[in-house]
Design a protein around this motif. Structure first.
Motif, PDB file in Angstrom:
ATOM      1  N   THR A  34      -2.937   4.116  -3.844  1.00 23.40           N
ATOM      2  CA  THR A  34      -3.641   3.200  -4.040  1.00 23.40           C
ATOM      3  C   THR A  34      -5.067   3.672  -4.516  1.00 23.40           C
ATOM      4  N   SER A  92       3.087  -3.577  -3.553  1.00 28.21           N
ATOM      5  CA  SER A  92       2.983  -4.461  -2.229  1.00 28.21           C
ATOM      6  C   SER A  92       1.854  -5.335  -2.561  1.00 28.21           C
ATOM      7  N   SER A 127      -0.057  -9.242  -1.286  1.00 30.38           N
ATOM      8  CA  SER A 127      -0.183 -10.715  -0.565  1.00 30.38           C
ATOM      9  C   SER A 127      -1.261 -11.332  -0.844  1.00 30.38           C
ATOM     10  N   SER A 160      -2.752 -13.173   5.069  1.00 33.30           N
ATOM     11  CA  SER A 160      -1.989 -12.396   6.056  1.00 33.30           C
ATOM     12  C   SER A 160      -0.911 -12.918   6.421  1.00 33.30           C
ATOM     13  N   GLU A 186       3.304 -13.071   1.078  1.00 34.50           N
ATOM     14  CA  GLU A 186       3.726 -11.468   0.378  1.00 34.50           C
ATOM     15  C   GLU A 186       4.644 -11.913  -0.777  1.00 34.50           C
ATOM     16  N   HIS A 217      -4.486  -9.236  -1.881  1.00 33.74           N
ATOM     17  CA  HIS A 217      -4.393  -7.893  -1.334  1.00 33.74           C
ATOM     18  C   HIS A 217      -3.416  -7.209  -2.022  1.00 33.74           C
ATOM     19  N   SER A 232      -1.495  -3.070  -2.983  1.00 38.51           N
ATOM     20  CA  SER A 232      -1.282  -1.736  -2.906  1.00 38.51           C
ATOM     21  C   SER A 232      -0.252  -1.280  -3.240  1.00 38.51           C
ATOM     22  N   ALA A 281       3.357   0.577  -3.418  1.00 37.73           N
ATOM     23  CA  ALA A 281       4.494   0.226  -2.379  1.00 37.73           C
ATOM     24  C   ALA A 281       4.385   1.679  -1.440  1.00 37.73           C
ATOM     25  N   ASP A 322       1.916   2.300   0.608  1.00 34.53           N
ATOM     26  CA  ASP A 322       0.580   2.739   0.933  1.00 34.53           C
ATOM     27  C   ASP A 322      -0.323   1.363   1.326  1.00 34.53           C
ATOM     28  N   GLU A 323       0.379   0.771   2.244  1.00 33.48           N
ATOM     29  CA  GLU A 323       0.028  -0.584   2.468  1.00 33.48           C
ATOM     30  C   GLU A 323      -1.482  -0.593   3.322  1.00 33.48           C
ATOM     31  N   THR A 324      -1.661   0.644   4.069  1.00 36.81           N
ATOM     32  CA  THR A 324      -2.811   0.755   4.816  1.00 36.81           C
ATOM     33  C   THR A 324      -3.962   0.876   4.237  1.00 36.81           C
ATOM     34  N   ALA A 372      -4.616  -0.844   1.205  1.00 31.94           N
ATOM     35  CA  ALA A 372      -4.665  -1.872   0.455  1.00 31.94           C
ATOM     36  C   ALA A 372      -6.237  -2.260  -0.168  1.00 31.94           C
TER      37      ALA A 372
END
Length: 177
Positions: free
Chosen positions: A48, A85, A87, A90, A95, A136, A138, A140, A142-144, A146
């Protein structure tokens, strides 16, 4: 009188030299091929943080958000042909799910080359949904890392879907089923 043809030992020596030359040429070709293959292998999957992401509103197919991904200066990487990824909040029901049922071609990004994904925030035909002003997003896996993108207008979200990454924005239109 001696024949013009070389003696057997000279012919043997000449054959040995020729064999060495052929082997060296083959090794040189193999090395050049391996070098070319290793250069291609250095293109890595995009994270990302490698990308500049932009979201725009499109009216085709009932309205959707087109996400455009370009690499930052000096970066060359690829996006797999899977959906991003994303959404809108939260909650798990915001999502995005895949709009496509197969993996698309890998898109290699560098310079001005872009990849595109389409996100349809509402695939239901009812008056329900939650409203959001941000997405939000990112790569796929690498969601942390975003990023949060402001939407061009407030979205009503109910069962959102996203297309895979594509090289052509026309392929990133998420048609509702």
């Amino acid at each position: 009188m001696r024949s013009r043809f070389a003696a057997p030992s000279a012919r043997l020596a000449l054959a040995a030299v020729a064999a060495v030359a052929v082997t060296a040429t083959a090794a040189g070709t193999a090395t050049a091929t391996a070098t070319a293959d290793s250069r291609n292998a250095t293109v890595r999957a995009c994270a990302t943080k490698d990308l500049t992401l932009k979201v725009s509103l499109k009216t085709q197919a009932g309205g959707y958000y087109l996400v455009t991904a370009k690499t930052k200066s000096g970066v060359t990487c690829y996006l797999e042909g899977v959906f991003p990824s994303a959404s809108f909040g939260s909650s798990p029901d915001t999502e995005v799910a895949p709009a496509e049922h197969a993996v698309s071609d890998r898109v290699t990004l560098s310079g001005s080359t872009a990849a595109y994904a389409g996100i349809n925030p509402k695939t239901t035909n009812n008056d329900f949904g939650k409203e959001f002003d941000f997405l939000h997003l990112s790569v796929a896996g690498d969601e942390t890392n975003a990023v949060t993108l402001a939407l061009p207008e407030t979205a009503t979200v109910d069962r959102p879907v996203a297309t895979n990454w594509h090289a052509d924005p026309a392929d990133a239109v998420p048609f509702a089923n």
